[in-house]
Scaffold this motif. Structure first.
Motif, PDB file in Angstrom:
ATOM      1  N   GLY A 294       1.938   9.515  -8.374  1.00 53.59           N
ATOM      2  CA  GLY A 294       2.725  10.717  -8.576  1.00 53.59           C
ATOM      3  C   GLY A 294       4.535  10.727  -8.772  1.00 53.59           C
ATOM      4  O   GLY A 294       4.672   9.908  -9.234  1.00 53.59           O
ATOM      5  N   PHE A 295       5.190  11.636  -8.261  1.00 56.30           N
ATOM      6  CA  PHE A 295       6.489  11.401  -8.279  1.00 56.30           C
ATOM      7  C   PHE A 295       7.066  12.002  -6.910  1.00 56.30           C
ATOM      8  O   PHE A 295       7.682  10.442  -6.016  1.00 56.30           O
ATOM      9  N   TYR A 296       7.389  12.759  -6.341  1.00 51.53           N
ATOM     10  CA  TYR A 296       8.370  13.444  -5.156  1.00 51.53           C
ATOM     11  C   TYR A 296       7.326  12.303  -3.802  1.00 51.53           C
ATOM     12  O   TYR A 296       7.053  12.195  -3.298  1.00 51.53           O
ATOM     13  N   PHE A 297       5.899  13.365  -3.740  1.00 49.59           N
ATOM     14  CA  PHE A 297       5.416  12.826  -3.057  1.00 49.59           C
ATOM     15  C   PHE A 297       3.723  12.446  -3.689  1.00 49.59           C
ATOM     16  O   PHE A 297       3.480  12.866  -4.803  1.00 49.59           O
ATOM     17  N   GLN A 298       2.734  10.677  -3.420  1.00 49.29           N
ATOM     18  CA  GLN A 298       1.939  10.057  -3.644  1.00 49.29           C
ATOM     19  C   GLN A 298       0.514  10.770  -3.609  1.00 49.29           C
ATOM     20  O   GLN A 298       1.031  10.519  -2.097  1.00 49.29           O
ATOM     21  N   ASP A 299      -0.405   9.903  -4.595  1.00 47.81           N
ATOM     22  CA  ASP A 299      -1.372   9.761  -3.574  1.00 47.81           C
ATOM     23  C   ASP A 299      -2.025   8.355  -3.556  1.00 47.81           C
ATOM     24  O   ASP A 299      -0.893   7.468  -4.655  1.00 47.81           O
ATOM     25  N   LEU A 300      -2.504   7.788  -3.010  1.00 51.46           N
ATOM     26  CA  LEU A 300      -2.254   6.118  -2.302  1.00 51.46           C
ATOM     27  C   LEU A 300      -3.576   5.622  -3.056  1.00 51.46           C
ATOM     28  O   LEU A 300      -4.963   6.513  -2.596  1.00 51.46           O
TER      29      LEU A 300
ATOM     30  N   ILE B 195      -2.883  -6.929  -7.328  1.00 49.65           N
ATOM     31  CA  ILE B 195      -2.012  -6.289  -7.736  1.00 49.65           C
ATOM     32  C   ILE B 195      -1.676  -5.470  -6.729  1.00 49.65           C
ATOM     33  O   ILE B 195      -2.169  -4.060  -6.386  1.00 49.65           O
ATOM     34  N   LEU B 196      -0.187  -5.463  -7.068  1.00 55.15           N
ATOM     35  CA  LEU B 196       0.235  -4.224  -5.137  1.00 55.15           C
ATOM     36  C   LEU B 196       0.999  -3.575  -6.833  1.00 55.15           C
ATOM     37  O   LEU B 196       1.924  -4.073  -7.280  1.00 55.15           O
ATOM     38  N   VAL B 197       1.680  -2.128  -6.459  1.00 52.49           N
ATOM     39  CA  VAL B 197       2.463  -1.434  -6.697  1.00 52.49           C
ATOM     40  C   VAL B 197       3.257  -0.910  -5.452  1.00 52.49           C
ATOM     41  O   VAL B 197       2.517  -0.111  -4.862  1.00 52.49           O
ATOM     42  N   THR B 198       4.545  -0.891  -6.003  1.00 51.91           N
ATOM     43  CA  THR B 198       5.226  -0.260  -4.238  1.00 51.91           C
ATOM     44  C   THR B 198       5.653   0.899  -4.971  1.00 51.91           C
ATOM     45  O   THR B 198       6.963   0.799  -3.923  1.00 51.91           O
ATOM     46  N   ALA B 199       5.655   1.559  -6.233  1.00 56.47           N
ATOM     47  CA  ALA B 199       6.584   2.859  -6.657  1.00 56.47           C
ATOM     48  C   ALA B 199       5.797   3.507  -6.994  1.00 56.47           C
ATOM     49  O   ALA B 199       4.611   3.325  -7.811  1.00 56.47           O
ATOM     50  N   GLY B 200       5.895   4.752  -6.690  1.00 59.48           N
ATOM     51  CA  GLY B 200       4.748   5.831  -7.296  1.00 59.48           C
ATOM     52  C   GLY B 200       4.833   5.824  -8.906  1.00 59.48           C
ATOM     53  O   GLY B 200       6.041   5.685  -9.589  1.00 59.48           O
ATOM     54  N   ALA B 201       2.881   5.775  -9.320  1.00 59.99           N
ATOM     55  CA  ALA B 201       3.546   5.838 -10.750  1.00 59.99           C
ATOM     56  C   ALA B 201       2.825   7.261 -10.817  1.00 59.99           C
ATOM     57  O   ALA B 201       1.971   7.623 -10.624  1.00 59.99           O
ATOM     58  N   PRO B 202       3.028   7.381 -13.311  1.00 61.81           N
ATOM     59  CA  PRO B 202       2.668   8.962 -13.848  1.00 61.81           C
ATOM     60  C   PRO B 202       1.273   8.946 -13.826  1.00 61.81           C
ATOM     61  O   PRO B 202       0.689  10.134 -12.975  1.00 61.81           O
ATOM     62  N   ASP B 203       0.657   7.317 -14.000  1.00 56.92           N
ATOM     63  CA  ASP B 203      -1.212   7.443 -13.478  1.00 56.92           C
ATOM     64  C   ASP B 203      -1.211   5.788 -13.603  1.00 56.92           C
ATOM     65  O   ASP B 203       0.113   5.339 -12.917  1.00 56.92           O
ATOM     66  N   VAL B 204      -2.162   5.658 -13.076  1.00 62.47           N
ATOM     67  CA  VAL B 204      -2.753   4.229 -13.389  1.00 62.47           C
ATOM     68  C   VAL B 204      -2.676   3.499 -14.534  1.00 62.47           C
ATOM     69  O   VAL B 204      -3.286   3.772 -15.489  1.00 62.47           O
ATOM     70  N   PRO B 205      -1.863   2.629 -14.694  1.00 60.69           N
ATOM     71  CA  PRO B 205      -1.036   1.899 -16.059  1.00 60.69           C
ATOM     72  C   PRO B 205      -2.611   0.938 -16.829  1.00 60.69           C
ATOM     73  O   PRO B 205      -2.701   0.195 -15.698  1.00 60.69           O
ATOM     74  N   ASP B 206      -3.058   0.659 -18.196  1.00 64.24           N
ATOM     75  CA  ASP B 206      -3.841   0.431 -18.406  1.00 64.24           C
ATOM     76  C   ASP B 206      -3.764  -1.631 -18.438  1.00 64.24           C
ATOM     77  O   ASP B 206      -4.822  -1.860 -18.109  1.00 64.24           O
ATOM     78  N   SER B 207      -2.582  -1.226 -18.408  1.00 66.30           N
ATOM     79  CA  SER B 207      -1.818  -2.364 -18.384  1.00 66.30           C
ATOM     80  C   SER B 207      -1.949  -3.791 -17.128  1.00 66.30           C
ATOM     81  O   SER B 207      -2.431  -5.008 -17.468  1.00 66.30           O
ATOM     82  N   LEU B 208      -1.909  -3.096 -15.958  1.00 62.08           N
ATOM     83  CA  LEU B 208      -2.076  -3.491 -14.838  1.00 62.08           C
ATOM     84  C   LEU B 208      -3.743  -3.920 -14.935  1.00 62.08           C
ATOM     85  O   LEU B 208      -4.089  -4.507 -14.159  1.00 62.08           O
ATOM     86  N   LEU B 209      -4.501  -2.594 -15.025  1.00 64.27           N
ATOM     87  CA  LEU B 209      -6.083  -2.366 -15.401  1.00 64.27           C
ATOM     88  C   LEU B 209      -6.438  -3.778 -15.807  1.00 64.27           C
ATOM     89  O   LEU B 209      -7.265  -4.151 -15.740  1.00 64.27           O
ATOM     90  N   ASN B 210      -6.081  -4.327 -17.167  1.00 61.54           N
ATOM     91  CA  ASN B 210      -5.718  -5.055 -17.549  1.00 61.54           C
ATOM     92  C   ASN B 210      -5.747  -6.624 -17.054  1.00 61.54           C
ATOM     93  O   ASN B 210      -6.210  -7.357 -17.883  1.00 61.54           O
ATOM     94  N   HIS B 211      -4.984  -7.096 -16.413  1.00 62.21           N
ATOM     95  CA  HIS B 211      -4.378  -8.140 -16.011  1.00 62.21           C
ATOM     96  C   HIS B 211      -4.947  -8.097 -14.191  1.00 62.21           C
ATOM     97  O   HIS B 211      -4.855  -9.421 -13.831  1.00 62.21           O
ATOM     98  N   LEU B 212      -5.991  -7.368 -14.190  1.00 61.94           N
ATOM     99  CA  LEU B 212      -6.455  -7.627 -13.100  1.00 61.94           C
ATOM    100  C   LEU B 212      -8.622  -8.165 -13.152  1.00 61.94           C
ATOM    101  O   LEU B 212      -9.179  -7.587 -14.066  1.00 61.94           O
ATOM    102  N   LYS B 213      -8.692  -9.046 -12.601  1.00 61.82           N
ATOM    103  CA  LYS B 213     -10.087 -10.307 -12.376  1.00 61.82           C
ATOM    104  C   LYS B 213     -11.266  -9.322 -11.956  1.00 61.82           C
ATOM    105  O   LYS B 213     -10.778  -8.444 -11.237  1.00 61.82           O
TER     106      LYS B 213
END
Length: 216
Positions: free
Chosen positions: A176-182, A148-166
């Motif tokens: 993060g918002f203006y500046f993020q950590d990858l 799974i790849l997210v190409t925008a800065g999120a407030p946190d790691v969504p559980d919805s995406l973790l649940n959809h990961l094998k």
């Protein structure tokens, strides 16, 4: 124009990142000039972001290459991308997972859904499906995903995406918002999660249920 010299110049500049030859070859094969507005085609192979409308950008090639490297992509994998944008990053992933793999890319901005679909079609990619929806919620129809790849800065790691990961899957996401950590996030066979920070980045904010409220 095919911009062959410009493409080669870009790939040569990316060699210093320590990328695999597979990623460099994939980046070379994708005609980036077909994934930007016509007035920006002359700058398509400059290693920089490009505005694509709707206050959104196509990521700089070095960032696309870096994120593909962190995803550890291989033939036959099924990938979920949150944020289709112009379709460029999905096209690079498509090259790496091959015809036996598939990319499902969710985009919440309808104009960009149409833009990315047309770009992918014109560039000849048939193993990418662009969906209009809220990618922050994931996409259960084809879950679980190898990557799974997210190409925008999120407030946190969504559980919805973790649940959809094998199990043994990888999620790459800026937080993060203006500046993020990858972050590169791995799900182990027992379902446990490991989270590795990979440096500072700058992306547009994630919009949606588990994204930022841009109306306030």
């Amino acid at each position: 124009m095919e911009y062959k010299e410009e493409r080669l110049r870009l790939i040569n500049s990316l060699k210093y990142q320590g990328l695999s030859q597979e990623i460099l070859d994939a980046m070379y094969r994708v005609p980036r000039h077909l994934f930007v507005p016509s007035e920006s085609q002359i700058d398509a192979y400059v290693d920089a972001p490009i505005m694509i409308g709707q206050n959104q950008t196509i990521s700089a090639p070095h960032m696309v290459a870096m994120m593909c490297d962190l995803l550890d992509l291989s033939e036959g994998q099924v990938v979920l991308e949150v944020g289709a944008g112009s379709g460029y990053h999905a096209a690079v992933i498509s090259e790496l997972v091959g015809e036996s793999g598939h990319v499902y890319s969710i985009e919440c901005i309808e104009e960009l859904v149409n833009f990315s679909r047309n770009n992918l079609k014109n560039a000849g990619y048939s193993n990418v499906t662009v969906i209009h929806g809220d990618g922050s919620e994931g996409y259960p129809e084809y879950a679980p995903y190898d990557r799974i790849l997210v190409t925008a800065g999120a407030p946190d790691v969504p559980d919805s995406l973790l649940n959809h990961l094998k199990p043994e899957g990888i999620l790459v996401i800026p937080v993060g918002f203006y500046f993020q950590d990858l972050y590169q996030i791995k799900k182990e066979l027992d379902g446990s999660i490991s989270k590795n920070e990979k440096g500072g980045v700058m992306f547009v904010p994630l919009i949606g249920k588990y994204g930022f409220n841009m109306k306030s």
